[in-house]
Design an enzyme around this catalytic site. Structure first.
Site, short mmCIF file in Angstrom:
data_model
loop_
_atom_site.label_atom_id
_atom_site.label_comp_id
_atom_site.label_asym_id
_atom_site.label_seq_id
_atom_site.Cartn_x
_atom_site.Cartn_y
_atom_site.Cartn_z
N TYR A 146 0.83 -1.41 0.12
CA TYR A 146 0.09 -0.06 0.09
C TYR A 146 0.85 1.33 -0.06
O TYR A 146 0.24 2.46 -0.10
CB TYR A 146 -1.08 -0.11 1.23
CG TYR A 146 -2.02 -1.07 1.40
CD1 TYR A 146 -1.99 -2.00 0.02
CD2 TYR A 146 -2.87 -1.21 2.27
CE1 TYR A 146 -3.02 -2.96 0.25
CE2 TYR A 146 -3.74 -2.41 2.39
CZ TYR A 146 -3.81 -3.31 0.98
OH TYR A 146 -4.70 -4.32 1.32
N LYS A 195 4.00 -15.41 2.43
CA LYS A 195 3.96 -15.96 1.24
C LYS A 195 5.17 -16.38 0.81
O LYS A 195 5.54 -15.96 -0.35
CB LYS A 195 3.18 -15.40 0.42
CG LYS A 195 2.52 -16.19 -0.91
CD LYS A 195 1.46 -17.04 -0.80
CE LYS A 195 1.05 -17.73 -2.18
NZ LYS A 195 0.43 -19.13 -1.87
N ASP A 227 -2.55 -18.05 2.46
CA ASP A 227 -3.79 -18.85 1.70
C ASP A 227 -4.29 -19.98 2.74
O ASP A 227 -5.47 -20.16 3.08
CB ASP A 227 -3.32 -19.52 0.42
CG ASP A 227 -2.01 -20.11 0.41
OD1 ASP A 227 -1.27 -19.84 1.16
OD2 ASP A 227 -1.85 -20.78 -0.58
N ASP A 251 -4.70 -6.84 6.24
CA ASP A 251 -6.10 -6.04 5.90
C ASP A 251 -7.20 -7.01 5.53
O ASP A 251 -8.42 -6.85 6.45
CB ASP A 251 -5.59 -5.09 4.56
CG ASP A 251 -6.77 -4.28 4.23
OD1 ASP A 251 -7.75 -3.95 4.97
OD2 ASP A 251 -6.80 -3.68 3.22
N ASP A 255 -10.32 -8.56 8.56
CA ASP A 255 -11.82 -8.49 8.26
C ASP A 255 -12.44 -9.65 8.44
O ASP A 255 -13.34 -10.00 8.90
CB ASP A 255 -11.91 -7.76 6.74
CG ASP A 255 -12.17 -6.36 6.82
OD1 ASP A 255 -11.78 -5.82 7.91
OD2 ASP A 255 -12.65 -5.81 5.94
#
Ligand code: NAD
Length: 368
Positions: A146, A195, A227, A251, A255
């Protein structure tokens, strides 16, 4: 002890829910012998109305001069509010992004805790929920994808967009240390999510986390691919204590984790820097649809105040008392409208209460 708390009430339901959190902090102060001095700070839409900008230099200075900041929420109805006719850097949210940057808030903490009384709001099956779950997502907030370089350009006549994901070992080390420190205040387990089978930034992440873990022999740790983590959160959320991860993975995972707990009105959060300072706020927004009606759930803000006591002031017993009071009020069957059970559902009888009454009830269980 004496503490200075900056208070950003903000917009919409912000002032209503912050008033209840202050009530609870004052109750903690009188029971445990602390004095909290509050300094009101303007940010968001109310600051635009008063000063023309979402965050003034004075507001930044006031936040920096505080021991911690408690925030409600900022922003209005993005479709109808005149604040959203302004250029992006003058809108309410620009104030929050600037403040996070000014205060160097690189660590975001979001607890996901399932209250037994709110099991019905959890979308997972009963056998998966078991005795419930209690985890903390620790997300890096100021680096990664980001904040990397980005561009969109024509390459050989084809429109091509590029985003870059960069982490330095220093950025990884400081968030990892925070993660292990937080785990020490909890069940002493860190799951570092990356990852590393694909990304260089993840391989460095994993290496630095291992170095940091060596300084915390009392904390168990493991690595998990993102994942797999996304699957495990709905398959067996009980296994997690602290989930430590980079900006974009955090992020998404935070959620997902919060969804499995039920209502947005219950979710607290904290953003920390490398001192004891932190900005504490509910995860939800300013809820313009219910603002001014006295029905908003203040619990997320009250639990954010409990995090403030725990992480900025090291007042663990006081934070425990606030969290226990919230549990007791739910056990007593008191609910704001957002956590009322569906009509006709089985379970204990419950009573609907408003924002201020919920705050009063929680206070009544602190030091009782
Ligand atoms: P929202 O979280 O404000 O509301 C979504 C839904 O959840 C609404 O139906 C609302 O009534 C409900 N809700 C939220 N908090 C609640 C509470 N405490 N009690 C009961 N119900 C609650 O999200 P939105 O409608 O997408 O955004 C509204 C405004 O808030 C926008 O301007 C957005 O940019 C802003 N926002 C601010 C923050 C922040 O201050 N950090 C975070 C998210 C959104």
């Amino acid at each position: 002890m004496e503490f200075k708390i900056g208070v950003i009430a903000g917009d919409g339901i912000g002032p209503e829910i912050v008033a209840e959190a202050r009530k609870v902090l004052d109750r903690v102060g009188s029971v445990y012998g602390h004095t909290f001095h509050y300094e009101e700070i303007l940010m968001g839409g109310c600051s635009i109305d008063a000063t023309g900008v979402p965050l003034t230099e004075e507001a930044i200075a006031a936040a920096k001069a505080s021991d911690a900041v408690l925030m409600g929420s900022i922003g209005g109805n993005t479709a109808t509010s005149p604040w959203y006719q302004l250029p992006p850097d003058r809108r309410p949210e620009a104030g929050l992004l600037r403040l996070r940057k000014e205060l160097n808030l690189f660590a975001n903490l979001r607890p996901a805790y399932l209250y037994d009384e709110l099991r019905a709001a959890c979308p997972l099956r009963d056998e998966i929920i078991g005795d419930g779950f209690d985890m903390m997502i620790m997300r890096e907030l100021t680096g990664g994808l980001y904040f990397g370089e980005r561009r969109t350009e024509a390459v050989d006549g084809v429109m091509t967009a590029t985003d870059t994901l960069t982490y330095s070992e220093n950025e990884i080390r400081r968030i990892a240390k925070r993660g292990f420190d937080i785990a020490r205040k909890r069940r002493k387990k860190v799951t570092s999510v990356d990852k590393a089978n694909v990304l260089d930034s993840s391989r460095l992440w994993r290496k630095i986390v291992e170095e940091v873990a060596a300084d915390y022999p009392d904390v168990a740790y493991e690595h998990m691919l993102v994942d797999n983590c996304a699957m495990q959160l709905v398959k067996d959320p009980k296994q997690f204590d602290v989930i430590l991860t980079e900006n974009m993975f955090g992020d998404i995972l935070s959620d997902e984790a919060s969804m499995v707990t039920g209502s947005i009105g219950m979710l607290s959060s904290a953003s920390l820097n490398d001192t004891k300072f932190g900005l504490y706020e509910p995860s939800g927004g300013s809820a313009p649809d219910i603002a001014g009606k006295g029905i908003a759930n203040p619990i997320a803000t009250i639990l954010s105040a409990a995090m403030l006591l725990r992480y900025s002031f090291d007042l663990d017993a006081e934070a425990d008392a606030v969290e226990a009071a919230v549990k007791q009020v739910l056990k007593d069957g008191c609910r704001t409208i957002d956590i009322m059970p569906q009509e006709g559902s089985a379970g204990q009888p419950v009573t609907q209460v408003g924002t201020a009454q919920m705050g009063d009830l929680i206070c009544s269980h602190i030091g009782a």
